[in-house]
Design an enzyme around this catalytic site. Structure first.
Site, PDB file in Angstrom:
ATOM      1  N   CYS A   1      -2.284 -31.162 -54.218  1.00  0.00           N
ATOM      2  CA  CYS A   1      -3.725 -31.106 -54.493  1.00  0.00           C
ATOM      3  C   CYS A   1      -4.411 -32.441 -54.183  1.00  0.00           C
ATOM      4  O   CYS A   1      -3.795 -33.500 -54.259  1.00  0.00           O
ATOM      5  CB  CYS A   1      -3.957 -30.781 -55.962  1.00  0.00           C
ATOM      6  SG  CYS A   1      -3.167 -29.251 -56.446  1.00  0.00           S
TER       7      CYS A   1
ATOM      8  N   ARG B   1      -2.824 -33.645 -47.335  1.00  0.00           N
ATOM      9  CA  ARG B   1      -1.945 -33.417 -48.480  1.00  0.00           C
ATOM     10  C   ARG B   1      -1.471 -31.966 -48.552  1.00  0.00           C
ATOM     11  O   ARG B   1      -0.544 -31.665 -49.293  1.00  0.00           O
ATOM     12  CB  ARG B   1      -2.676 -33.785 -49.780  1.00  0.00           C
ATOM     13  CG  ARG B   1      -3.053 -35.260 -49.841  1.00  0.00           C
ATOM     14  CD  ARG B   1      -3.990 -35.542 -50.985  1.00  0.00           C
ATOM     15  NE  ARG B   1      -3.349 -35.468 -52.275  1.00  0.00           N
ATOM     16  CZ  ARG B   1      -2.669 -36.448 -52.835  1.00  0.00           C
ATOM     17  NH1 ARG B   1      -2.505 -37.579 -52.194  1.00  0.00           N
ATOM     18  NH2 ARG B   1      -2.138 -36.308 -54.034  1.00  0.00           N
TER      19      ARG B   1
ATOM     20  N   TRP C   1      -3.106 -26.872 -53.818  1.00  0.00           N
ATOM     21  CA  TRP C   1      -1.841 -26.396 -53.231  1.00  0.00           C
ATOM     22  C   TRP C   1      -1.165 -25.624 -54.344  1.00  0.00           C
ATOM     23  O   TRP C   1      -0.731 -26.202 -55.337  1.00  0.00           O
ATOM     24  CB  TRP C   1      -1.005 -27.596 -52.794  1.00  0.00           C
ATOM     25  CG  TRP C   1       0.161 -27.250 -51.942  1.00  0.00           C
ATOM     26  CD1 TRP C   1       0.138 -26.811 -50.653  1.00  0.00           C
ATOM     27  CD2 TRP C   1       1.543 -27.334 -52.301  1.00  0.00           C
ATOM     28  NE1 TRP C   1       1.417 -26.617 -50.197  1.00  0.00           N
ATOM     29  CE2 TRP C   1       2.293 -26.927 -51.175  1.00  0.00           C
ATOM     30  CE3 TRP C   1       2.227 -27.711 -53.459  1.00  0.00           C
ATOM     31  CZ2 TRP C   1       3.682 -26.887 -51.169  1.00  0.00           C
ATOM     32  CZ3 TRP C   1       3.605 -27.670 -53.458  1.00  0.00           C
ATOM     33  CH2 TRP C   1       4.326 -27.264 -52.319  1.00  0.00           C
TER      34      TRP C   1
ATOM     35  N   GLY D   1      -1.063 -31.873 -60.269  1.00  0.00           N
ATOM     36  CA  GLY D   1       0.139 -32.016 -61.081  1.00  0.00           C
ATOM     37  C   GLY D   1       0.506 -30.672 -61.681  1.00  0.00           C
ATOM     38  O   GLY D   1       0.059 -29.629 -61.203  1.00  0.00           O
TER      39      GLY D   1
ATOM     40  N   GLU E   1      17.213 -34.467 -38.276  1.00  0.00           N
ATOM     41  CA  GLU E   1      15.790 -34.772 -38.170  1.00  0.00           C
ATOM     42  C   GLU E   1      15.169 -34.090 -36.952  1.00  0.00           C
ATOM     43  O   GLU E   1      14.066 -33.552 -37.029  1.00  0.00           O
ATOM     44  CB  GLU E   1      15.596 -36.297 -38.111  1.00  0.00           C
ATOM     45  CG  GLU E   1      14.165 -36.772 -37.977  1.00  0.00           C
ATOM     46  CD  GLU E   1      13.249 -36.364 -39.142  1.00  0.00           C
ATOM     47  OE1 GLU E   1      13.736 -35.804 -40.143  1.00  0.00           O
ATOM     48  OE2 GLU E   1      12.032 -36.593 -39.018  1.00  0.00           O
TER      49      GLU E   1
ATOM     50  N   LYS F   1      12.110 -31.506 -37.364  1.00  0.00           N
ATOM     51  CA  LYS F   1      10.818 -31.781 -36.707  1.00  0.00           C
ATOM     52  C   LYS F   1      10.378 -30.562 -35.919  1.00  0.00           C
ATOM     53  O   LYS F   1       9.245 -30.128 -36.000  1.00  0.00           O
ATOM     54  CB  LYS F   1      11.030 -32.967 -35.774  1.00  0.00           C
ATOM     55  CG  LYS F   1      10.051 -34.043 -35.667  1.00  0.00           C
ATOM     56  CD  LYS F   1       9.640 -34.871 -36.815  1.00  0.00           C
ATOM     57  CE  LYS F   1       9.505 -34.299 -38.151  1.00  0.00           C
ATOM     58  NZ  LYS F   1       9.548 -35.208 -39.247  1.00  0.00           N
TER      59      LYS F   1
ATOM     60  N   GLU G   1       9.619 -27.397 -38.301  1.00  0.00           N
ATOM     61  CA  GLU G   1       8.495 -27.464 -39.237  1.00  0.00           C
ATOM     62  C   GLU G   1       7.134 -27.383 -38.543  1.00  0.00           C
ATOM     63  O   GLU G   1       6.198 -26.841 -39.108  1.00  0.00           O
ATOM     64  CB  GLU G   1       8.587 -28.665 -40.183  1.00  0.00           C
ATOM     65  CG  GLU G   1       8.441 -30.028 -39.563  1.00  0.00           C
ATOM     66  CD  GLU G   1       8.608 -31.167 -40.571  1.00  0.00           C
ATOM     67  OE1 GLU G   1       8.539 -30.948 -41.781  1.00  0.00           O
ATOM     68  OE2 GLU G   1       8.804 -32.310 -40.120  1.00  0.00           O
TER      69      GLU G   1
ATOM     70  N   HIS H   1      33.461 -23.127 -36.047  1.00  0.00           N
ATOM     71  CA  HIS H   1      33.775 -22.510 -37.340  1.00  0.00           C
ATOM     72  C   HIS H   1      32.679 -21.561 -37.790  1.00  0.00           C
ATOM     73  O   HIS H   1      32.584 -21.243 -38.977  1.00  0.00           O
ATOM     74  CB  HIS H   1      34.030 -23.589 -38.392  1.00  0.00           C
ATOM     75  CG  HIS H   1      35.176 -24.476 -38.035  1.00  0.00           C
ATOM     76  ND1 HIS H   1      36.471 -24.030 -37.983  1.00  0.00           N
ATOM     77  CD2 HIS H   1      35.211 -25.781 -37.642  1.00  0.00           C
ATOM     78  CE1 HIS H   1      37.274 -25.021 -37.605  1.00  0.00           C
ATOM     79  NE2 HIS H   1      36.524 -26.095 -37.392  1.00  0.00           N
TER      80      HIS H   1
ATOM     81  N   LYS I   1       2.351 -32.702 -47.516  1.00  0.00           N
ATOM     82  CA  LYS I   1       2.781 -34.060 -47.183  1.00  0.00           C
ATOM     83  C   LYS I   1       3.500 -34.699 -48.358  1.00  0.00           C
ATOM     84  O   LYS I   1       4.502 -35.376 -48.200  1.00  0.00           O
ATOM     85  CB  LYS I   1       1.550 -34.887 -46.813  1.00  0.00           C
ATOM     86  CG  LYS I   1       1.838 -36.333 -46.454  1.00  0.00           C
ATOM     87  CD  LYS I   1       2.495 -36.419 -45.109  1.00  0.00           C
ATOM     88  CE  LYS I   1       2.863 -37.820 -44.695  1.00  0.00           C
ATOM     89  NZ  LYS I   1       3.875 -37.777 -43.619  1.00  0.00           N
TER      90      LYS I   1
END
Ligand code: G6P
Length: 608
Positions: free
Chosen positions: A2, A27, A75, A102, A481, A485, A488, A504, A603
């Site tokens: 938020c 955010r 959010w 929060g 990574e 990247k 996402e 395997h 974020k």
């Protein structure tokens, strides 16, 4: 996560609130809303979806009157994204309005109690409980009421509160969630982060846990929960407003990729003096460092991937057993950690809830905590024993690039510094590492300047449905990574696999045309990864190989290759990650994805 913005001044508040919320879009959010005190009435407008919806609804803010207001991007955590669950939330009679970042952990018993008293709730959020509690306890003194309400809340919060009866003030409170106060001339502000208010002021207060601020047009007073005044020192923000904006690039992510040479230079150069690594931030003596039997790295997401790279580096150079732990797993598994364990916490935001709690758990068990953090004064930075700041500047794109790179740079500094203190590296090695480190920014620049090949490959390969990243040793750590990247931001399914582990299981997924990105930078294991490339090619895979310029022969093995300049083994991830970031970026761009704000992602994840 938020975002909160608040304004009290002499201008119409709503247009500013909307522009402030725009600066907090990074955010992550799913709905947005505003509340204005319009001549003694609290007027709320909210809308699910992007801020453009709210802008349309309010005619860019012009149809909302009043010079005092609060705004919010939400959010969702409690209750699905919807108009009604969006903030601000009003108390039952509309006397108080609240925005919150929060989670209120005990909201259910509180809500039940209030409902038993006959209070009607409109939303499914935890936040509405706060607005209702304020009204329930209010007896004429807002400050007393807020203090009482806070004592009932468990969890984390940054709050902005408006009251119909107190039309000339905003109350702001924080506990565990960030909130700053901007100081202007006859106008003041609150915000979750600096970019929201930079167009208006550079002077800020950072609100600390359990501080309550009363913000009026001509002044800000801060109190503790005993209602005693708190003297605050203001901070002047040095960075340019453009640093928080796109600076001419189409996306923040691209801008941040391009900023990496500078970000790494800024991070390492103050810590290299007269040919020596100087980490004054670390308070440990050589003797204490020698006493560690284990290093535990705690982080989430890409910061965790830095931790996996660090595991290979620390074990190789320092010969200290090192674990990279996902913070969300660590905190609930009764970890074996004591005062002989060094904990390294890595976090761009310094506010990630799981990382913060894992850090507290490690501290409780007696471990010394060094954090690697980008955001100055953030919770993790403040609560760790020592903090080494990455100097990446604000990172806005949800997918991290420059923070990852600067975190890696700090890992190299630590490896060299500890390696020297522990007598694990010779003087020659020390000097070699240092000179390689100093050359990293230029070598990254070289890769960035010659990236047409990566862009071309992305234009040829963006139709892929599944991608496998394979590598061994430090290349495996990097493949985590590279894969994250890509998936996402482009929404292409991808997996990172230790190349030796393919047979395997995962090799059964390889079929004609499957894209396999083979990372082959680690000198010692080139032969092994070549065998893995052949294995997947035999099953029809299209192999794109990433290698150093020293290994031109790999052109004959893979269908396509990307070359990077050579450097010492430990620092290869810093160079190799650049084409992987660019590849993900260009693929996502080809697919028309919302690169800076990928769906469902945030974020800064300040809830568990
Ligand atoms: C979110 C971000 C990731 C980041 C992770 C950890 O999931 O989308 O890019 O790596 O949080 O964040 P931190 O701020 O602790 O590095």
């Amino acid at each position: 996560m938020c975002g909160i913005v608040g304004y009290i001044g002499e201008e119409q508040a709503a247009p500013f609130l909307l522009s402030g919320l725009e600066k907090l879009e990074y955010r992550g959010y799913d709905s947005a809303g505003l509340c204005l005190n319009d001549g003694g009435t609290l007027v709320v407008k909210k809308s699910k979806g992007k801020l453009t919806e709210l802008k349309t609804l309010t005619h860019n803010g012009s149809s909302l009157h009043g010079t005092v207001g609060i705004g919010h991007t939400r959010w969702a955590t409690h209750g699905e994204p919807s108009d009604v669950n969006a903030h601000p939330h009003l108390s039952e009679s509309g006397r108080f309005a609240v925005v919150h970042n929060g989670i209120i952990e005990n909201y259910l018993p509180l809500k039940e109690k209030l409902m038993d008293k006959g209070i009607t709730f409109r939303s499914n959020t935890d936040t509405e409980v706060i607005a209702q509690l304020i009204e329930y306890y209010y007896q004429g003194d807002l400050m007393d009421t807020i203090i009482k309400v806070l004592s009932r809340l468990d969890g984390s919060y940054a709050l902005g509160v408006l009251s119909k009866d107190n039309p000339d003030e905003i109350i702001a409170v924080r506990k565990e969630s960030p909130l700053i106060i901007g100081l202007g001339e006859h106008e003041n502000f609150i915000a979750s982060d600096i970019p929201a208010i930079l167009s208006k002021t550079r002077k800020i207060y950072r609100l600390e846990n359990d501080e309550i601020a009363v913000i009026k047009r001509d002044g800000v007073s801060v109190f503790n929960t005993d209602k005693e005044p708190v003297q605050k020192e203001y901070e002047t923000i040095e960075w340019d407003i453009h640093a928080a904006e796109k600076g001419g690039y189409e996306h923040f992510m691209f801008k941040e990729i391009m900023e990496q040479p500078k970000a790494i230079h800024d991070t390492i150069s103050p810590r290299i003096k007269d040919g020596r690594v100087v980490l004054n931030e670390i308070s440990l003596t050589a003797e204490q460092i020698r006493s560690f039997r284990k290093i535990n790295i705690l982080a989430c997401g890409s910061a965790y991937h830095v931790g996996v790279v660090a595991k290979y580096i620390f074990e190789k150079i320092l010969r200290i057993p090192t674990e990279a732990d996902l913070a969300s797993e660590f905190r609930y598994r009764d970890p074996i950690v004591d005062d002989k364990t060094l904990t390294v916490v890595i976090s761009q935001s310094g506010e990630t809830a799981d990382t913060k709690e894992a850090m507290k758990e490690a501290k409780r068990r007696g471990s010394h905590v060094i954090s690697i953090v980008n955001v100055l004064g953030s919770a993790i930075a403040k609560e760790s024993d020592d903090v080494i700041y990455t100097l990446a500047g604000p990172e806005i794109a949800v997918a991290t690039t420059k923070a990852y790179s600067t975190q890696l740079a700090v890992i190299y500094l630590m490896a060299i510094y500890f390696g020297d203190l522990l007598g694990k590296i010779t003087d020659t090695e020390y000097q070699n590492y240092l000179s390689e480190l100093l050359m990293i920014p230029d070598k990254i620049q070289q890769i960035l300047d010659n990236s047409e090949n990566v862009q071309y490959l992305a234009s040829q390969l963006f139709h892929a449905d599944d991608v496998f990243f394979i590598g061994r040793n430090i290349d495996y750590a990097l493949s985590l990574e590279g894969s994250l990247k890509l998936k996402e931001i482009s929404y292409i399914h991808s997996e990172a696999y230790a190349a030796g582990e393919l047979k395997h299981g995962t090799i059964s997924l390889i079929e004609k045309g499957t894209l396999v990105i083979a990372l082959a930078t680690h000198e010692e294991l080139i032969g092994k990864i070549v065998s893995n490339m052949k294995e997947v090619q035999a099953r029809g895979a299209y192999v794109l190989c990433l290698a150093t310029e020293r290994h031109q022969e790999l052109k004959d093995v893979a269908q396509n290759t990307i070359f990077i300049p050579p450097t010492c083994d430990m620092m290869l991830p810093s160079l190799a990650v650049i084409p992987l970031q660019l590849f993900a970026y260009y693929v996502a761009s080809q697919k028309g994805c919302d690169i800076d704000k990928p769906r469902n992602l945030a974020k800064s994840v300040t809830v568990e």
